[in-house]
Design an enzyme around this catalytic site. Structure first.
Site, PDB file in Angstrom:
ATOM      1  N   THR A   1      -4.643  -2.370  -0.725  1.00 24.07           N
ATOM      2  CA  THR A   1      -4.549  -2.749  -2.140  1.00 24.07           C
ATOM      3  C   THR A   1      -4.790  -1.543  -3.047  1.00 24.07           C
ATOM      4  OG1 THR A   1      -5.496  -4.852  -1.473  1.00 24.07           O
ATOM      5  CG2 THR A   1      -5.336  -4.444  -3.833  1.00 24.07           C
TER       6      THR A   1
ATOM      7  N   HIS B   1      -1.771   0.379  -3.291  1.00 25.69           N
ATOM      8  CA  HIS B   1      -0.836  -0.234  -4.253  1.00 25.69           C
ATOM      9  C   HIS B   1      -1.193   0.180  -5.683  1.00 25.69           C
ATOM     10  CE1 HIS B   1       1.623  -2.589  -1.634  1.00 25.69           C
ATOM     11  NE2 HIS B   1       0.598  -3.250  -1.120  1.00 25.69           N
TER      12      HIS B   1
END
Ligand SMILES: [Zn+2]
Ligand SMILES: [Zn+2]
Length: 346
Positions: free
Chosen positions: A44, A47
Site C-alpha cells: 500500500t 501505491h
C-alpha cells in the site's frame, strides 16, 4: 512528556519523501504515544509512492503502519498499557456506529479509517494513536521481526477464514510478500502448500523457504495440482496475484467443494469462471485486513519462530534514507520486505 522535536518522513507527492523535524503531539486522554523502532514498507505504501492514492493521502502525510515500538507516554484514561512496554498497532479506527461495527465486524467498518493513510503513520520517531489499537508484545521479541506482525496478521486472517484443516492441500497463487506469508501461516496450520509464481526470483525465495513451487508459464498448474493430489485438486486456494491468469488458475486448481480466498486487491474487475462454482460447489471467501485475534495469532507465530522473518526481511534502511529505500524496493527484482529503522536505539 513535554513537546518533543522528532524526525518524521512526509510523503510530498511525485515519488518524493522529505525528512523533517516536527513537534510530537502529547497523547490525548484515550491515546498512547509510541517510540517507533521499525516500520516496514507495505505494498500500500508503494501505491502511495506511485501517486495512486494522492486523493486520499494528500501531500502532507507521514505514512507507514507495519511498525514495532515501545510505549513512550499514555493518556489519562489509558489503563491497558504502560510506558516501556513493547507494542504493535492494529492500524484500524472504526466508527463504532455503522451496521458492520454494530454486527461486530469493526475491521470492515463502512467508514473505516486506516492509520498511516487517513491519519499520520509510523515513519516518524514518535507516533500517537488511539489506545484501543495496541497489542502488547513479549519482552524478548526482536523489534525488527515484530514489524512483520501486521502483514502476518493479514495472512492469519486469510488462513482463518479459509477454515484450513491439517492435511489439506493448499495452492497459493502469487509468491510476493503476502503470498509467502500466507503460505507460511498455512503450512504452520498443517496445510500441504504449493506456491504458484511467475517471477523466477520469487520462486527461488519460495524454494529457499522450503515450499514446493510451480511456474504456471512453464507448467500447466492444473495438471501439477492434480498430480500432487491424486486428481482431487486443492482444498483451499488463495488468490494473491491480483491478475486475470491468477483468477483463471484459482478455479482450475480447486477441488470439489474447495474454498477459494480472495486476498488480492484487483485493479480491474476480473472474469471469474462461475460455471466451476456450480459444477464443483466451490466457495469464494472475501478477506480484508484482520481482527484482534489475528494479531494475537501473528504475535504468537513470530514469537515461536513459525515465520522465517530473517528470510522475508531483505533490507533495512535508516529513516533518513527512506527515499532511497523506496527507490530501491521499487527497482529490486528480489526484495521481499524492506524495513525502515526509525529509532536510533531500535
Ligand atoms: Zn501493510
Ligand atoms: Zn463502522
Amino acid at each position: 512528556m513535554s513537546d518533543q522535536t522528532i524526525t518524521a518522513a512526509y510523503y510530498r507527492g511525485d515519488k518524493k519523501f522529505s525528512v523533517e523535524l516536527r513537534t510530537a503531539p502529547e497523547p490525548g486522554a484515550d491515546e498512547v504515544t509510541i517510540r517507533i523502532a521499525y516500520c516496514g514498507i507495505c505494498g500500500t505504501d508503494m501505491h502511495v509512492y506511485h501517486g495512486n492514492m494522492d486523493a486520499r493521502v494528500g501531500f502532507d502525510r507521514v505514512i507507514g503502519h507495519e511498525m514495532s515500538g515501545t510505549v513512550e507516554a499514555i493518556g489519562a484514561n489509558v489503563g491497558t498499557v504502560r510506558p516501556g512496554q513493547k507494542v504493535v498497532v492494529r492500524p484500524l479506527d472504526p466508527c463504532g456506529e455503522c451496521p458492520a461495527c454494530k454486527a461486530g465486524h469493526e475491521h470492515i467498518c463502512h467508514k473505516l479509517k486506516f492509520l498511516g493513510l487517513d491519519t499520520d503513520g509510523a515513519m516518524q520517531e514518535l507516533w500517537t494513536v488511539p489506545a484501543h489499537t495496541l497489542h502488547v508484545l513479549p519482552d524478548d521479541l526482536r523489534m525488527d521481526h515484530a514489524a512483520l506482525i501486521e502483514p502476518v496478521a493479514v495472512a492469519c486472517h486469510d488462513v482463518r477464514l479459509s477454515g484450513l484443516q491439517p492435511g489439506e492441500d493448499v495452492v497459493v497463487i502469487g509468491g510476493g510478500p503476502i503470498g509467502v506469508l500466507v503460505a507460511m501461516v498455512a503450512r504452520d496450520a498443517g496445510g500441504n502448500v504449493l506456491i504458484s509464481e511467475v517471477n523466477p526470483n520469487r520462486l527461488a525465495i519460495a524454494e529457499a523457504l522450503g515450499f514446493d513451487t510451480v511456474n504456471p508459464v512453464e507448467s500447466d498448474l492444473q495438471a501439477v495440482v492434480e498430480a500432487r493430489t491424486g486428481g482431487k485438486g486443492a482444498d483451499v486456494v488463495f488468490e494473491v496475484s491480483g491478475t486475470q491468469p491468477g483468477v483463471d488458475a484459482m478455479t482450475a486448481a480447486a477441488a470439489t467443494r474447495a474454498r477459494i480466498v480472495m486476498v488480492a486487491i484487483h485493479a480491474q474487475k476480473p472474469n471469474i469462471d462461475l460455471f466451476q462454482f456450480f459444477w464443483r460447489e466451490l466457495k469464494l471467501i472475501g478477506a480484508r485486513v484482520y481482527e484482534p485475534e489475528d494479531y494475537e495469532k501473528a504475535i504468537a507465530l513470530i514469537a515461536e519462530g513459525g515465520i522465517d522473518a530473517d528470510t522475508v526481511i531483505t533490507d533495512v534502511s535508516p529513516l533518513a534514507e527512506i527515499q532511497t529505500a523506496f527507490e530501491a524496493l521499487d527497482r529490486s527484482p528480489i526484495a521481499m520486505k524492506s524495513l525502515i529503522k526509525v529509532g536510533e536505539n531500535a
